[in-house]
Design a protein around this motif. Structure first.
Motif, short mmCIF file in Angstrom:
data_model
loop_
_atom_site.label_atom_id
_atom_site.label_comp_id
_atom_site.label_asym_id
_atom_site.label_seq_id
_atom_site.Cartn_x
_atom_site.Cartn_y
_atom_site.Cartn_z
N ARG A 182 0.81 -1.22 0.00
CA ARG A 182 0.00 0.00 0.00
C ARG A 182 0.85 1.27 0.00
NH1 ARG A 182 -3.49 -3.05 3.61
NH2 ARG A 182 -2.41 -2.13 5.41
N ASP A 183 2.12 1.13 0.29
CA ASP A 183 3.00 2.30 0.27
C ASP A 183 3.15 2.79 -1.17
OD1 ASP A 183 5.21 3.84 1.99
OD2 ASP A 183 6.07 3.36 0.03
N THR A 184 3.23 4.09 -1.35
CA THR A 184 3.30 4.64 -2.71
C THR A 184 4.70 4.55 -3.31
OG1 THR A 184 3.64 6.84 -1.75
CG2 THR A 184 1.38 6.22 -2.36
N GLY A 185 5.70 4.22 -2.50
CA GLY A 185 7.06 4.17 -3.02
C GLY A 185 7.69 2.78 -3.04
N LEU A 186 7.40 1.97 -2.03
CA LEU A 186 8.09 0.69 -1.90
C LEU A 186 7.88 -0.25 -3.09
CD1 LEU A 186 7.64 -0.11 1.91
CD2 LEU A 186 9.72 0.60 0.71
N PRO A 187 6.65 -0.40 -3.64
CA PRO A 187 6.52 -1.30 -4.80
C PRO A 187 7.40 -0.89 -5.97
CG PRO A 187 4.37 -0.85 -3.85
CD PRO A 187 5.34 0.08 -3.18
N TRP A 188 7.58 0.41 -6.18
CA TRP A 188 8.45 0.86 -7.26
C TRP A 188 9.91 0.53 -6.98
CZ3 TRP A 188 6.40 1.89 -11.72
CH2 TRP A 188 5.09 2.39 -11.79
N LEU A 189 10.31 0.62 -5.72
CA LEU A 189 11.67 0.23 -5.35
C LEU A 189 11.89 -1.26 -5.51
CD1 LEU A 189 12.10 2.52 -2.22
CD2 LEU A 189 13.45 2.65 -4.33
N PHE A 190 10.84 -2.05 -5.24
CA PHE A 190 10.94 -3.50 -5.45
C PHE A 190 11.10 -3.82 -6.93
CE2 PHE A 190 7.98 -3.95 -1.52
CZ PHE A 190 9.05 -3.65 -0.68
N ALA A 191 10.32 -3.16 -7.78
CA ALA A 191 10.43 -3.37 -9.23
C ALA A 191 11.81 -2.94 -9.73
CB ALA A 191 9.34 -2.60 -9.96
N LEU A 192 12.31 -1.86 -9.17
CA LEU A 192 13.63 -1.38 -9.56
C LEU A 192 14.70 -2.40 -9.24
CD1 LEU A 192 15.08 1.16 -10.67
CD2 LEU A 192 15.38 1.88 -8.29
N SER A 193 14.61 -3.06 -8.09
CA SER A 193 15.61 -4.06 -7.71
C SER A 193 15.60 -5.23 -8.69
CB SER A 193 15.35 -4.55 -6.28
OG SER A 193 14.19 -5.35 -6.20
N PHE A 194 14.42 -5.65 -9.16
CA PHE A 194 14.30 -6.74 -10.14
C PHE A 194 15.07 -6.38 -11.42
CE2 PHE A 194 12.37 -8.75 -13.78
CZ PHE A 194 12.09 -10.05 -13.37
N LEU A 228 8.16 11.29 -5.53
CA LEU A 228 7.50 10.56 -4.46
C LEU A 228 7.31 11.45 -3.24
CD1 LEU A 228 6.55 7.76 -3.37
CD2 LEU A 228 8.90 7.42 -2.58
N ALA A 229 6.08 11.49 -2.73
CA ALA A 229 5.79 12.29 -1.53
C ALA A 229 6.44 11.64 -0.32
CB ALA A 229 4.29 12.39 -1.33
N PRO A 230 7.17 12.42 0.50
CA PRO A 230 7.81 11.84 1.70
C PRO A 230 6.78 11.43 2.73
CG PRO A 230 8.06 14.22 1.68
CD PRO A 230 7.45 13.84 0.36
N LEU A 231 7.16 10.47 3.58
CA LEU A 231 6.30 10.03 4.66
C LEU A 231 6.26 11.09 5.77
CD1 LEU A 231 7.38 6.31 4.99
CD2 LEU A 231 5.37 7.21 3.84
N GLU A 232 5.21 11.06 6.55
CA GLU A 232 5.10 11.99 7.66
C GLU A 232 6.16 11.67 8.71
OE1 GLU A 232 3.21 14.59 7.96
OE2 GLU A 232 2.28 14.26 6.01
N PRO A 233 6.88 12.67 9.22
CA PRO A 233 7.94 12.41 10.20
C PRO A 233 7.45 11.70 11.46
CG PRO A 233 8.09 14.65 9.35
CD PRO A 233 6.81 14.08 8.85
N ALA A 234 6.21 11.89 11.81
CA ALA A 234 5.71 11.28 13.04
C ALA A 234 5.53 9.78 12.91
CB ALA A 234 4.36 11.91 13.43
N THR A 235 5.45 9.26 11.67
CA THR A 235 5.18 7.84 11.49
C THR A 235 6.27 7.10 10.76
OG1 THR A 235 4.00 8.29 9.43
CG2 THR A 235 2.70 8.23 11.46
N ALA A 236 7.32 7.80 10.41
CA ALA A 236 8.35 7.14 9.63
C ALA A 236 9.68 7.82 9.87
CB ALA A 236 8.00 7.21 8.13
N ALA A 237 10.70 7.19 9.31
CA ALA A 237 12.03 7.79 9.33
C ALA A 237 12.02 9.02 8.44
CB ALA A 237 13.04 6.76 8.84
N PRO A 238 13.04 9.87 8.51
CA PRO A 238 13.12 11.03 7.64
C PRO A 238 13.06 10.62 6.19
CG PRO A 238 14.77 11.15 9.38
CD PRO A 238 14.14 9.81 9.48
#
Length: 405
Positions: free
Chosen positions: A215-227, A393-403
């Motif tokens: 459901r994350d807007t960035g992680l699936p793209w990073l997974f595809a990039l690794s492939f 890619l929109a950054p995650l909110e600092p309160a719920t994620a790393a920078p």
């Protein structure tokens, strides 16, 4: 109260880097030591290039599956014990592979090797993300990947030289012994986890974790990039040996194996890119270092040996820089379960190695080196388009994620 994260310059940071260098070394050395041996396996067992590539592809495919299982186990039982057991079993299985009597036995042992090695790479990324201070994570991840680059170089070069003067069986035997030593150094160097908290285990935890990361807007793209990245990188090294051993260049096996010394560029570029990404942001660095890969690929089309070596060098430099940036981005962006996010990244990473690496064998047989470059060029174009998309890619909110990465 949780322990403070490990900062760059501390004694624990140095211990972590030492252990992870041995861990990356062992994983890549044991996994890829058969890559330069593929022409010899094809000769001894009467195989086609695509068939001989299975000695590597079956390991990376098993490793891809194992990564998901290992990430679940590590959430319940911890990071360090699983990584150490993985390295120990990898060394033992490589020793056994030196005594196989036919190719099927070798494939079985290589599949088991890939499955057992899965306990190291994904868990290592999760360990670093948990234990290392956020502003030092890019450097720590780069150091781990540089150890991986050295392992890949050492395994290929040593296996090539030993097989040229003795046999591929002797090469695998010595690599297995080196893997056992690396396991011992890893165990005695790595600090125990201090910030690890057991997560939800079992199949339910795996499914829920996959859904959360999907459901994350960035992680699936990073997974595809690794492939795409790993598929293209492994394919180049899989089949450049056939070209250099052939009538166009007529090099010896040891000379072809020496090409892996170019992995030294990866040792430098992974750390350099990690530092650069910590300063400038991953979104600003990733697509630039990937363009270096594309330029290197085009250089390998020339019939001049110097141009080919320079092209492979640029390709290697760009790949390890790209992998360093992308993998640390996953570590910075992923919510719990972090080990599963790392495992998914590496699942697609090694799946790309298996699928693209195997398919390239057929392209080589029918289209030669120009066909291989055409396929890998298309793969890299797709990867660069993903990198450009990630810039927005929109950054995650600092309160719920790393920078943000």
């Amino acid at each position: 109260m949780s322990s403070p994260p490990i900062a760059a310059g501390s004694s624990d940071f140095k211990r972590v880097n030492r252990a992870m260098a041995f861990g990356g070394f062992s994983t890549f050395a044991l996994l890829y030591s058969v890559q330069p041996l593929m022409p010899l396996l094809a000769r001894d067992f009467a195989l086609t290039p695509a068939q001989s590539s299975l000695a590597l592809s079956i390991s990376t495919a098993a490793l891809a599956v194992s990564l998901l299982v290992s990430s679940v186990l590590s959430e319940r039982f911890g990071r360090k014990p699983l990584m150490a057991a993985s390295m120990l079993s990898g060394g033992l299985l490589t020793l056994l592979a030196a005594f196989t009597s036919d190719y099927n036995q070798l494939l079985i042992l290589r599949a088991l090797l890939g499955f057992m090695l899965g306990g190291m790479p994904a868990v290592a990324m999760a360990y670093l993300s948990e234990e290392i201070e956020g502003t030092s994570l890019g450097l720590a991840m780069g150091m781990y990947i540089s150890g991986s680059a050295f392992g890949g170089m050492f395994g290929r070069v040593l296996a090539s030289f030993i097989s040229d003067f003795w046999s591929w069986r002797m090469a695998l035997g010595l690599m297995g012994a080196a893997g056992l030593y690396a396991a011992w150094e890893f165990w005695r160097s790595l600090p125990a986890s201090k910030r690890f908290r057991p997560g939800q285990g079992g199949f339910g935890g795996l499914v829920n974790g996959v859904r959360r990361h999907a459901r994350d807007t960035g992680l699936p793209w990073l997974f595809a990039l690794s492939f795409l990245l790993m598929g293209s990188f492994v394919s180049l090294y899989n089949y450049i040996g056939y070209r250099l051993l052939g009538p166009e260049f007529g090099l010896r096996q040891s000379a072809v194996g020496a090409l892996s010394v170019l992995y030294l560029l990866g040792i430098f570029s992974s750390v350099w890119a990690g530092r650069l990404a910590d300063r400038l942001g991953r979104r600003n660095v990733l697509w630039l270092v990937m363009s270096v890969m594309f330029a290197g690929l085009l250089l390998t089309l020339f019939g001049n040996l110097v141009a080919v070596v320079a092209g492979v060098g640029l390709y290697t430099f760009g790949f390890f820089a790209s992998h360093s940036v992308a993998s640390s981005w996953v570590g910075r962006r992923a919510r719990a379960p972090q080990a599963l996010a790392s495992a998914l990244y590496l699942f697609f990473y090694y799946l790309g190695s298996s699928v693209v690496g195997w398919f390239c064998g057929y392209v080589w047989e029918h289209g030669g080196w120009s066909g291989v470059v055409g396929l890998l060029g298309a793969v890299l174009v797709g990867a660069m388009l993903i990198a450009l998309r990630l810039r927005g890619l929109a950054p995650l909110e600092p309160a719920t994620a790393a920078p943000p990465g």
